[in-house]
Design a protein around this motif. Structure first.
Motif, mmCIF file in Angstrom:
data_model
loop_
_atom_site.group_PDB
_atom_site.id
_atom_site.type_symbol
_atom_site.label_atom_id
_atom_site.label_comp_id
_atom_site.label_asym_id
_atom_site.label_seq_id
_atom_site.Cartn_x
_atom_site.Cartn_y
_atom_site.Cartn_z
ATOM 1 N N SER A 1 0.823 -1.205 0.000
ATOM 2 C CA SER A 1 0.000 0.000 0.000
ATOM 3 C C SER A 1 0.856 1.254 0.000
ATOM 4 O O SER A 1 1.895 1.316 0.666
ATOM 5 C CB SER A 1 -0.920 -0.003 1.218
ATOM 6 N N GLY A 2 0.401 2.252 -0.762
ATOM 7 C CA GLY A 2 1.066 3.541 -0.769
ATOM 8 C C GLY A 2 0.521 4.454 0.317
ATOM 9 O O GLY A 2 -0.501 4.168 0.946
ATOM 10 N N ILE A 3 1.193 5.566 0.506
ATOM 11 C CA ILE A 3 0.811 6.556 1.501
ATOM 12 C C ILE A 3 0.169 7.733 0.782
ATOM 13 O O ILE A 3 0.786 8.365 -0.081
ATOM 14 C CB ILE A 3 2.045 7.041 2.289
ATOM 15 N N VAL A 4 -1.092 8.017 1.113
ATOM 16 C CA VAL A 4 -1.842 9.098 0.467
ATOM 17 C C VAL A 4 -2.443 9.994 1.553
ATOM 18 O O VAL A 4 -3.201 9.514 2.389
ATOM 19 C CB VAL A 4 -2.970 8.548 -0.418
ATOM 20 N N PRO A 5 -2.127 11.289 1.561
ATOM 21 C CA PRO A 5 -1.168 11.971 0.676
ATOM 22 C C PRO A 5 0.276 11.707 1.100
ATOM 23 O O PRO A 5 0.535 11.335 2.250
ATOM 24 C CB PRO A 5 -1.531 13.448 0.856
ATOM 25 N N ALA A 6 1.195 11.922 0.172
ATOM 26 C CA ALA A 6 2.614 11.732 0.474
ATOM 27 C C ALA A 6 3.079 12.776 1.484
ATOM 28 O O ALA A 6 2.672 13.938 1.410
ATOM 29 C CB ALA A 6 3.436 11.853 -0.810
ATOM 30 N N PRO A 7 3.922 12.384 2.427
ATOM 31 C CA PRO A 7 4.453 13.345 3.401
ATOM 32 C C PRO A 7 5.530 14.232 2.773
ATOM 33 O O PRO A 7 6.723 13.969 2.880
ATOM 34 C CB PRO A 7 5.022 12.448 4.508
ATOM 35 N N LEU A 8 5.083 15.267 2.084
ATOM 36 C CA LEU A 8 5.967 16.201 1.396
ATOM 37 C C LEU A 8 5.743 17.605 1.942
ATOM 38 O O LEU A 8 4.691 17.900 2.517
ATOM 39 C CB LEU A 8 5.694 16.199 -0.110
ATOM 40 N N THR A 9 6.697 18.479 1.722
ATOM 41 C CA THR A 9 6.507 19.875 2.066
ATOM 42 C C THR A 9 5.541 20.514 1.065
ATOM 43 O O THR A 9 5.270 19.951 -0.004
ATOM 44 C CB THR A 9 7.832 20.640 2.034
ATOM 45 N N GLU A 10 5.024 21.678 1.393
ATOM 46 C CA GLU A 10 4.135 22.378 0.466
ATOM 47 C C GLU A 10 4.841 22.664 -0.848
ATOM 48 O O GLU A 10 4.245 22.543 -1.925
ATOM 49 C CB GLU A 10 3.646 23.686 1.094
ATOM 50 N N GLU A 11 6.105 23.035 -0.767
ATOM 51 C CA GLU A 11 6.861 23.336 -1.983
ATOM 52 C C GLU A 11 7.056 22.083 -2.822
ATOM 53 O O GLU A 11 6.929 22.119 -4.057
ATOM 54 C CB GLU A 11 8.223 23.944 -1.627
ATOM 55 N N GLN A 12 7.367 20.953 -2.189
ATOM 56 C CA GLN A 12 7.547 19.706 -2.928
ATOM 57 C C GLN A 12 6.237 19.251 -3.561
ATOM 58 O O GLN A 12 6.223 18.795 -4.718
ATOM 59 C CB GLN A 12 8.088 18.624 -1.981
ATOM 60 N N THR A 13 5.149 19.378 -2.824
ATOM 61 C CA THR A 13 3.841 19.000 -3.363
ATOM 62 C C THR A 13 3.490 19.843 -4.584
ATOM 63 O O THR A 13 3.039 19.318 -5.619
ATOM 64 C CB THR A 13 2.750 19.154 -2.286
ATOM 65 N N ALA A 14 3.701 21.137 -4.477
ATOM 66 C CA ALA A 14 3.404 22.022 -5.604
ATOM 67 C C ALA A 14 4.277 21.682 -6.803
ATOM 68 O O ALA A 14 3.806 21.689 -7.957
ATOM 69 C CB ALA A 14 3.615 23.478 -5.199
ATOM 70 N N ARG A 15 5.537 21.359 -6.558
ATOM 71 C CA ARG A 15 6.468 21.057 -7.649
ATOM 72 C C ARG A 15 6.068 19.777 -8.388
ATOM 73 O O ARG A 15 6.031 19.758 -9.623
ATOM 74 C CB ARG A 15 7.884 20.922 -7.099
ATOM 75 N N VAL A 16 5.749 18.727 -7.644
ATOM 76 C CA VAL A 16 5.431 17.462 -8.313
ATOM 77 C C VAL A 16 4.097 17.565 -9.044
ATOM 78 O O VAL A 16 3.917 16.983 -10.123
ATOM 79 C CB VAL A 16 5.456 16.286 -7.311
ATOM 80 N N ARG A 17 3.155 18.334 -8.507
ATOM 81 C CA ARG A 17 1.893 18.519 -9.215
ATOM 82 C C ARG A 17 2.105 19.305 -10.510
ATOM 83 O O ARG A 17 1.502 18.996 -11.552
ATOM 84 C CB ARG A 17 0.882 19.228 -8.313
ATOM 85 N N GLU A 18 2.972 20.285 -10.463
ATOM 86 C CA GLU A 18 3.295 21.053 -11.672
ATOM 87 C C GLU A 18 3.931 20.154 -12.721
ATOM 88 O O GLU A 18 3.564 20.185 -13.904
ATOM 89 C CB GLU A 18 4.244 22.199 -11.316
ATOM 90 N N LEU A 19 4.893 19.332 -12.303
ATOM 91 C CA LEU A 19 5.579 18.446 -13.244
ATOM 92 C C LEU A 19 4.616 17.418 -13.830
ATOM 93 O O LEU A 19 4.728 17.055 -15.007
ATOM 94 C CB LEU A 19 6.749 17.741 -12.548
ATOM 95 N N ALA A 20 3.669 16.930 -13.028
ATOM 96 C CA ALA A 20 2.710 15.941 -13.529
ATOM 97 C C ALA A 20 1.849 16.523 -14.645
ATOM 98 O O ALA A 20 1.627 15.880 -15.682
ATOM 99 C CB ALA A 20 1.838 15.440 -12.378
ATOM 100 N N VAL A 21 1.367 17.747 -14.463
ATOM 101 C CA VAL A 21 0.558 18.387 -15.501
ATOM 102 C C VAL A 21 1.414 18.686 -16.733
ATOM 103 O O VAL A 21 0.953 18.529 -17.878
ATOM 104 C CB VAL A 21 -0.103 19.663 -14.954
ATOM 105 N N ARG A 22 2.651 19.100 -16.518
ATOM 106 C CA ARG A 22 3.542 19.348 -17.660
ATOM 107 C C ARG A 22 3.781 18.066 -18.456
ATOM 108 O O ARG A 22 3.833 18.090 -19.703
ATOM 109 C CB ARG A 22 4.875 19.929 -17.174
ATOM 110 N N ALA A 23 3.931 16.940 -17.767
ATOM 111 C CA ALA A 23 4.114 15.657 -18.463
ATOM 112 C C ALA A 23 2.858 15.289 -19.243
ATOM 113 O O ALA A 23 2.943 14.792 -20.379
ATOM 114 C CB ALA A 23 4.458 14.567 -17.452
ATOM 115 N N PHE A 24 1.690 15.513 -18.660
ATOM 116 C CA PHE A 24 0.408 15.266 -19.321
ATOM 117 C C PHE A 24 0.331 16.069 -20.624
ATOM 118 O O PHE A 24 -0.022 15.533 -21.678
ATOM 119 C CB PHE A 24 -0.706 15.683 -18.352
#
Length: 384
Positions: free
Chosen positions: A293-316
């Motif tokens: 099982s994965g961990i949802v949400p991931a224990p990330l900082t606000e900056e890390q969360t924003a960065r990975v969400r940005e990269l995911a949309v850019r990949a899309f």
């Protein structure tokens, strides 16, 4: 988030008819069946008529039982379309004329039976011959709307080499990799082996040897030294003649879901795949049999969360995706995110990471299924 409601209705005021297509010829056949079972359980039957169509491992399109319970993994036994098919000989034919959406059922020695029109296809196939653009091309020719990405994005999302090339061209960070093409290994395995050893000399052991166009961790081997290379390559080649070799990236595995809304794609909260202690890496057994099982949400900082969400949309956007995508990343020890791959039709059971991330983001599983169907109904077929 409320479900979208601006969906065009079929003529005559009838409910839209959804063909859920699953199974297929790839090694991910069973996982596709499991995924389709979950979707069949979640579709709102007061809103849609449903037609389950299974593709057997040898490629026959079969009318199947609408029985989600028989489509689950039970006591480590994987389901198959052959177990669900209503007939061992009957076949389902999609329309080949864009002016008609009538599906026909045939059996040897019997008059073909019309099953009615299909308004949208929900293709739950994973891997080659379904997720890679082949089925999408067939549906484009047939003029039938469908859930998910088009031909180009599906093909790019299936081929790990060209996926990474597209990401690189759009400025997205990827890890080191090397490719062994079919003729390289068939004509001069020593030269191909030397290329990989030189790659390892630069990036270090262990390496991951993977089929370039497969999923669900099938055919992947972790190789610690040159002695294990040939066996790993042959194992990967059982699933795909083209091989990709990736360097080990030290860091955390982070995933993020992307879903297309009317105003554009949005990213979910990210998840983390923790290290699996009972397995050498996050392989098929860990994912589907032992249900790591994965961990949802991931224990990330606000900056890390924003960065990975940005990269995911850019990949899309980079791969011209539509509908949905799960983007997989490594958060390196250096703090940098590196994209590993996207999955244009991710695992879709209620416990799969993609629906779990959206559940945490405010979109329930039934709402997620409904939103994808409605988006497909609004979208016209043709060049994308």
């Amino acid at each position: 988030m409320s479900s979208e409601t601006s969906t065009p209705s079929p003529a005559g005021g009838r409910k839209p008819r959804v063909a859920v297509v699953f199974g297929g010829r790839s090694s991910e056949h069973a996982i596709s069946v499991v995924t389709a079972g979950a979707v069949l359980s979640a579709i709102d039957r007061t809103k849609y008529d449903v037609l389950p169509i299974g593709i057997t491992a040898d490629g026959r399109w079969a009318l199947t039982a609408d029985d989600p319970e028989r489509m689950a993994i039970a006591e480590r036994r994987l389901p198959s379309v052959d177990d669900l098919a209503e007939s061992a000989d009957g076949g389902v034919l999609l329309p080949v004329d864009p002016t008609s959406r009538e599906v026909v059922y045939t059996e040897p020695g019997a008059v073909p039976k019309a099953l009615g029109d299909v308004d949208v296809v929900f293709p739950m196939l994973h891997g080659p011959y379904g997720e890679d653009g082949t089925l999408q091309g067939l549906l484009e020719l047939s003029g039938v709307p469908y859930v998910g990405s088009g031909v180009l994005a599906s093909a790019v999302g299936m081929d790990k080499e060209y996926m990474k090339r597209v990401f690189t061209s759009f400025g997205l960070p990827v890890g080191p990799y090397e490719v062994i093409r079919p003729r390289e290994w068939e004509n001069d395995p020593a030269a191909a082996r030397k290329k990989v050893v030189e790659f390892a000399a630069e990036h270090g052991w262990p390496l991951f040897v993977k089929p370039a166009r497969a999923g669900s961790s099938f055919g992947i081997s972790k190789v610690d030294d040159p002695a294990g290379l040939d066996e790993a390559i042959e194992e990967a080649r059982r699933h795909d003649p083209k091989i990709i070799v990736e360097a080990l990236l030290r860091g955390r595995e982070i995933e993020c879901g992307v879903l297309e809304f009317e105003d554009g794609p949005r990213a979910s909260v990210p998840a983390e795949i923790p290290p699996v202690t009972a397995h050498d890496f996050y392989d098929f057994e860990a994912k589907y049999i032992d249900s790591a099982s994965g961990i949802v949400p991931a224990p990330l900082t606000e900056e890390q969360t924003a960065r990975v969400r940005e990269l995911a949309v850019r990949a899309f956007d980079a791969a011209s995706c539509e509908g949905l995508v799960r983007a997989d990343f490594f958060l390196l020890d250096s703090g940098e995110f590196v994209i590993n791959e996207i999955n244009t039709m991710p695992g879709f059971t209620p416990i799969s990471m993609y629906p779990r991330m959206w559940q945490e983001s405010g979109v329930s599983y039934p709402e997620l299924v409904d939103r994808l169907i409605q988006a497909a109904l609004r979208r016209s077929t043709g060049l994308r």
